[in-house]
Write a protein that holds these residues in place. Structure first.
Motif, PDB file in Angstrom:
ATOM      1  N   VAL A 197       2.227  -2.359  -8.238  1.00  0.00           N
ATOM      2  CA  VAL A 197       1.653  -1.287  -7.436  1.00  0.00           C
ATOM      3  C   VAL A 197       2.703  -0.798  -6.451  1.00  0.00           C
ATOM      4  CG1 VAL A 197      -0.130  -0.654  -5.755  1.00  0.00           C
ATOM      5  CG2 VAL A 197      -0.686  -2.216  -7.638  1.00  0.00           C
ATOM      6  N   LEU A 198       2.894   0.511  -6.417  1.00  0.00           N
ATOM      7  CA  LEU A 198       3.715   1.154  -5.384  1.00  0.00           C
ATOM      8  C   LEU A 198       2.767   1.805  -4.395  1.00  0.00           C
ATOM      9  CD1 LEU A 198       6.588   3.077  -7.236  1.00  0.00           C
ATOM     10  CD2 LEU A 198       6.870   1.214  -5.595  1.00  0.00           C
ATOM     11  N   GLU A 199       2.935   1.492  -3.117  1.00  0.00           N
ATOM     12  CA  GLU A 199       1.983   1.991  -2.121  1.00  0.00           C
ATOM     13  C   GLU A 199       2.733   2.298  -0.833  1.00  0.00           C
ATOM     14  OE1 GLU A 199       0.447   0.855   1.551  1.00  0.00           O
ATOM     15  OE2 GLU A 199       1.028  -0.819   0.252  1.00  0.00           O
ATOM     16  N   ALA A 200       2.322   3.349  -0.128  1.00  0.00           N
ATOM     17  CA  ALA A 200       3.044   3.755   1.080  1.00  0.00           C
ATOM     18  C   ALA A 200       2.104   4.147   2.213  1.00  0.00           C
ATOM     19  CB  ALA A 200       3.989   4.919   0.765  1.00  0.00           C
ATOM     20  N   SER A 201       0.902   3.590   2.215  1.00  0.00           N
ATOM     21  CA  SER A 201      -0.028   3.859   3.299  1.00  0.00           C
ATOM     22  C   SER A 201       0.045   2.738   4.328  1.00  0.00           C
ATOM     23  CB  SER A 201      -1.457   3.979   2.760  1.00  0.00           C
ATOM     24  OG  SER A 201      -1.822   2.799   2.067  1.00  0.00           O
ATOM     25  N   ARG A 202      -0.498   2.987   5.499  1.00  0.00           N
ATOM     26  CA  ARG A 202      -0.557   1.918   6.484  1.00  0.00           C
ATOM     27  C   ARG A 202      -1.529   0.844   5.993  1.00  0.00           C
ATOM     28  NH1 ARG A 202      -1.532   5.524  11.721  1.00  0.00           N
ATOM     29  NH2 ARG A 202      -2.359   6.932  10.133  1.00  0.00           N
ATOM     30  N   PRO A 203      -1.261  -0.436   6.282  1.00  0.00           N
ATOM     31  CA  PRO A 203      -2.059  -1.536   5.710  1.00  0.00           C
ATOM     32  C   PRO A 203      -3.558  -1.371   5.884  1.00  0.00           C
ATOM     33  CG  PRO A 203      -0.118  -2.415   6.790  1.00  0.00           C
ATOM     34  CD  PRO A 203      -0.130  -0.936   7.082  1.00  0.00           C
ATOM     35  N   ARG A 204      -4.000  -0.786   6.995  1.00  0.00           N
ATOM     36  CA  ARG A 204      -5.435  -0.692   7.244  1.00  0.00           C
ATOM     37  C   ARG A 204      -6.147   0.215   6.246  1.00  0.00           C
ATOM     38  NH1 ARG A 204      -4.873   2.541  12.988  1.00  0.00           N
ATOM     39  NH2 ARG A 204      -4.481   4.624  12.163  1.00  0.00           N
TER      40      ARG A 204
END
Length: 348
Positions: A197-204
């Motif tokens: 998984v590639l992800e670039a959002s803030r953890p929350r």
């Protein structure tokens, strides 16, 4: 790969060029605080509207001279702390220490077996860094599923179509009505069937959808998270863009004021780092939660990436100038011997 060409990809489509103490895209600029220089990014109208709150005074949001005057009386850490609470992207020049490597690993597990099939990558990213990483993995033979929210599609779609297609043209595209429950369930299914998984959002953001990166990794799927200033610590949910993050990492042309290096240069740097670590995880059959921060990778490059950056000033017509896209701009001389004077125009 030609990393220099990748770093200039967006500028090639937009025609962006050097802007000195203003970023190539025009949304970020250097501002002086009481104890040093800051990079402040204002890409959205809502960001500009927050300026009075940033300086703590009832001033007009477009009264830039007064905004600058008030910022110059405030300590930089206070400005960053206040700006972070307001959702603004700003950073102190050189505030991020260089890590030992361009990413950090939070946890590891055995990867799911692939049975000879091409690796499946779920790309949840937008704009530049993450999509670049996903595009490189697609070019290397991965099956990359680009997932976008119907309500909030990739912001890069508002830019040059050619640039968006270059980053995403080899991916399968899936639109989901996030955060509706059926869409979240579908996203969970996609992640469960992925190798990475590639992800670039803030953890929350993921936590609100009931998706835990650590649990995904424990189940055998690798997770590469691209953040502004890291997944852990007091900057966990802090916003960053490519220009201010690069400045935080010390990627600046030194001077008074310092100048931006490249076009949102932290984005392609982080994208390359994310693609590199992702390819290692897939090749080695490892599942891990890896944090690739824009500021951290910039700081790593500033220390390990080559020779020091010199201010490109020249002595011409009896004064000092720097060559920018729009032509030479007069600057204060680095030293003022008797025979050399500053140009008889406003300095930068």
């Amino acid at each position: 790969m030609d990393p220099v060409a990748l770093a200039a990809q967006r500028a090639a489509f937009t025609g962006f060029g050097r802007g000195g103490s203003r970023s190539a895209g025009g949304y970020a600029q250097m501002v002086r605080a009481l104890d040093g220089w800051l990079a402040l990014s204002l890409p959205r109208a809502a960001d500009v509207a927050m300026l009075p709150a940033l300086v703590g005074a009832a001033v007009e949001a477009d009264d830039w001279a007064e905004i600058e005057r008030r910022l110059a009386s405030m300590e930089s850490e206070r400005v960053v702390e206040t700006g972070s609470l307001l959702g603004l992207a700003l950073a102190v020049a050189g505030a991020t220490a260089a890590p030992d490597q361009p990413w950090s690993v939070h946890c590891e597990a055995l990867a799911l077996p692939r049975d000879g099939r091409a690796p499946v990558v779920v790309d949840l990213t937008s704009l530049w860094a993450g999509p670049l990483a996903g595009g490189l993995l697609a070019a290397a033979g991965c099956r990359v599923l680009k997932v976008e929210s119907v309500a909030r599609p990739d912001g890069a779609r508002r830019g040059p179509a050619g640039f968006f297609d270059q980053l995403n043209g080899h991916k399968e595209r899936i639109s989901l009505d996030l955060p509706a429950a059926p869409a979240v369930e579908r996203l969970q299914e996609l992640i469960a069937g992925a190798d990475l998984v590639l992800e670039a959002s803030r953890p929350r953001v993921m936590e609100q959808w009931g998706i835990s990166a650590t649990e995904v990794v424990a189940g055998g799927t690798a997770w590469v998270s691209i953040t502004g200033h890291g997944r852990s610590g007091r900057h966990t949910n802090r916003i960053a863009f490519g220009d201010d993050a690069a400045v935080s990492g010390g990627l600046v042309v030194p001077g008074d004021p310092p100048m931006f290096v490249g076009d949102a240069i932290a984005d392609p740097i982080a994208g390359l780092a994310a693609a590199s670590v992702a390819s290692h995880l897939l090749a080695e059959g490892r599942a891990a939660l890896v944090d690739v921060s824009l500021a951290g990778t910039s700081a790593w490059v500033a220390v390990h990436g080559g020779a020091p950056i010199d201010r490109p000033v020249v002595h011409s017509d009896g004064c000092w100038q720097v060559e920018l896209t729009g032509g030479p701009v007069p600057v204060r001389p680095p030293a003022v011997p008797d025979e050399v004077t500053a140009c008889p125009v406003a300095t930068k």
